[in-house]
Write an enzyme that holds these catalytic residues in place. Structure first.
Site, PDB file in Angstrom:
ATOM      1  CG  LEU A 214      -1.926  -0.791   1.633  1.00  0.00           C
ATOM      2  CD1 LEU A 214      -2.406  -0.466   3.040  1.00  0.00           C
ATOM      3  CD2 LEU A 214      -3.043  -0.556   0.614  1.00  0.00           C
ATOM      4  CG  HIS A 215       2.832   3.301  -2.852  1.00  0.00           C
ATOM      5  ND1 HIS A 215       2.505   2.208  -3.602  1.00  0.00           N
ATOM      6  CD2 HIS A 215       3.146   4.278  -3.732  1.00  0.00           C
ATOM      7  CE1 HIS A 215       2.626   2.503  -4.887  1.00  0.00           C
ATOM      8  NE2 HIS A 215       3.007   3.760  -4.998  1.00  0.00           N
ATOM      9  NE  ARG A 216      -1.017   3.959  -6.961  1.00  0.00           N
ATOM     10  CZ  ARG A 216       0.019   4.322  -7.690  1.00  0.00           C
ATOM     11  NH1 ARG A 216       0.347   5.591  -7.789  1.00  0.00           N
ATOM     12  NH2 ARG A 216       0.738   3.442  -8.322  1.00  0.00           N
ATOM     13  NE  ARG A 249       2.840   8.741  -0.421  1.00  0.00           N
ATOM     14  CZ  ARG A 249       2.579  10.052  -0.529  1.00  0.00           C
ATOM     15  NH1 ARG A 249       1.730  10.628   0.276  1.00  0.00           N
ATOM     16  NH2 ARG A 249       3.164  10.781  -1.444  1.00  0.00           N
ATOM     17  CG  ASP A 292      -1.789   1.154  -3.141  1.00  0.00           C
ATOM     18  OD1 ASP A 292      -0.612   0.785  -3.288  1.00  0.00           O
ATOM     19  OD2 ASP A 292      -2.144   1.912  -2.210  1.00  0.00           O
TER      20      ASP A 292
END
Ligand code: UD1
Length: 377
Positions: A214-216, A249, A292
């Site tokens: 996950l990073h969006r 992030r 993502d």
């Protein structure tokens, strides 16, 4: 003599440039063309796991320039890259600048080069999510608009470019350099000890597990959305234990929003971002990936691993039509429903056209053919 500058900035760029630099060296030597290749790292990603480890494992040469721009808001990061890269262009006066993908560094360097009348080649051109809230979509549209050579990974990309008024003669369908890298390293990745280290082996066989990334910003920058997604991952992990390599992030936001308790479960193993080979090993042996990421949709397609993409759209539609990818959005009920439906599937898939490990060779042929002077016999 011809001089090409290659730009990398963030993690997903490294695997796209590595095969191209090698293919260009080989082709130039074979054709007796004198070619100097300069590698510029903008430093958009800089921590060892996000950068150095990738260089090492992909066999990329050390960058000739590191612009060390680091993190920051979009305008600042893009501006810092532009300011620093312009100086490199003034010093080096290259014949061509090669940019890849859709990160801020891609756009910043393309603008600099174009304004100095230096031709730009964009690798992975023409992908569109049609979602202009994504920073990457803006980077894609603008980079393509000013590029001279547009190298595409799937046929629909040409349609997108022509619809935006780009001359189809500048578009070359060549395949996918990220997949060149995957095919090259697939066997080496098999022998990594990461599965044993994470307790994922049983009697010499990989256990059943899934992997999630996950990073969006749209998934991880809002506390409720992030909490909902982490809760769905916990639910999935009750049936399929999950490994979660945490992007910086996401790591920071989990701390900031006080969501640590949601990743403390014996079925959810949180690890740091992995180097290229270890991640490839984990992905190749996984029963499923939930992510993502853009690139993982393509890698899962080639590896035949079912992929649930936690987004409403994708700029890589071929992974839906030919590959193993399913769009499931970020609604927890949909994620869990899709997981239940897919958990016993074996991911029937086809390999998309020209994803054959030779994309970089095709690009090299075009670029050398178009730009290089033959050395005198
Ligand atoms: C960037 C790209 C995205 C790509 C992703 C892959 C843009 C607009 N986004 O997003 O398209 O999919 O890379 O990872 O270019 N940080 C570190 N170490 C690093 C880099 C970042 O700790 O090496 C932290 C920083 O605190 C930073 C945050 O992670 O603020 C996000 O990094 P940033 O480069 O802004 O964007 P990504 O989310 O990585």
């Amino acid at each position: 003599m011809k001089k090409f500058i290659h730009v990398v900035g963030a993690r997903p760029n490294f695997m796209k440039i590595a095969p191209l630099m090698s293919a260009l060296s080989r082709a130039a030597a074979e054709q007796n063309i004198e070619l100097q290749q300069i590698l510029v790292h903008t430093g958009q990603h800089y921590t060892p796991e996000m950068s150095d480890l990738m260089f090492e494992q992909l066999g990329l040469p050390a960058p000739d320039y590191n612009l060390e721009v680091g993190s920051g808001p979009h305008g600042q990061q893009t501006g810092k890259v532009m300011e620093a890269f312009e100086k490199v262009l003034i010093t080096e006066q290259p014949d061509l600048v090669v940019v890849v993908g859709d990160v801020n560094s891609t756009l910043a360097c393309a603008i600099d080069a174009r304004k100095m009348n230096i031709p730009v080649a964009h690798v992975e051109a023409g992908l569109r999510s049609f979602d202009r809230t994504m920073p990457e979509e803006i980077n894609r549209i603008l980079t393509d608009a000013i590029s001279d050579y547009l190298f595409t990974t799937e046929e629909l990309a040409r349609v997108n470019l022509v619809n935006e008024g780009i001359d189809g003669q500048r578009v070359y369908f060549v395949g996918n350099t990220m997949i060149d890298t995957l095919l090259k390293h697939k066997n080496a990745a098999k022998n990594r000890p990461i599965l044993e280290q994470l307790g994922l082996m049983d009697n010499g066989q990989p256990k059943s597990y899934g992997i999630a990334t996950l990073h969006r910003p749209s998934n991880v920058d809002d506390p409720t959305t992030l909490a909902n997604i982490l809760e769905s991952l916990l639910e999935v992990a009750k049936t399929l234990p999950l490994i979660l390599p945490l992007h910086p992030r996401t790591q920071q936001n989990i701390r900031k929003f006080n969501l640590q308790s949601l990743i403390e479960s014996h079925t959810l193993t949180v690890i740091d971002p992995q180097g290229y080979l270890d991640f490839l090993c984990l992905l190749s042996n996984a029963k499923m990936v939930l992510s993502d990421s853009g690139g993982i949709q393509e890698e899962a397609t080639v590896l035949g691993v079912p992929c649930l993409t936690l987004r409403e759209n994708t700029e890589r539609p071929i992974t839906l039509t030919e590959g193993t990818n399913r769009l499931v959005g970020k609604d927890p009920a949909n994620i869990i429903k899709a997981f239940e439906r897919l958990k016993n599937s074996h991911g029937t898939h086809k390999i998309p056209p020209l994803w054959d490990g030779r994309a970089a060779e095709r690009i090299a042929e075009v670029l050398l053919g178009e730009t290089a002077d033959k050395a005198a016999p």
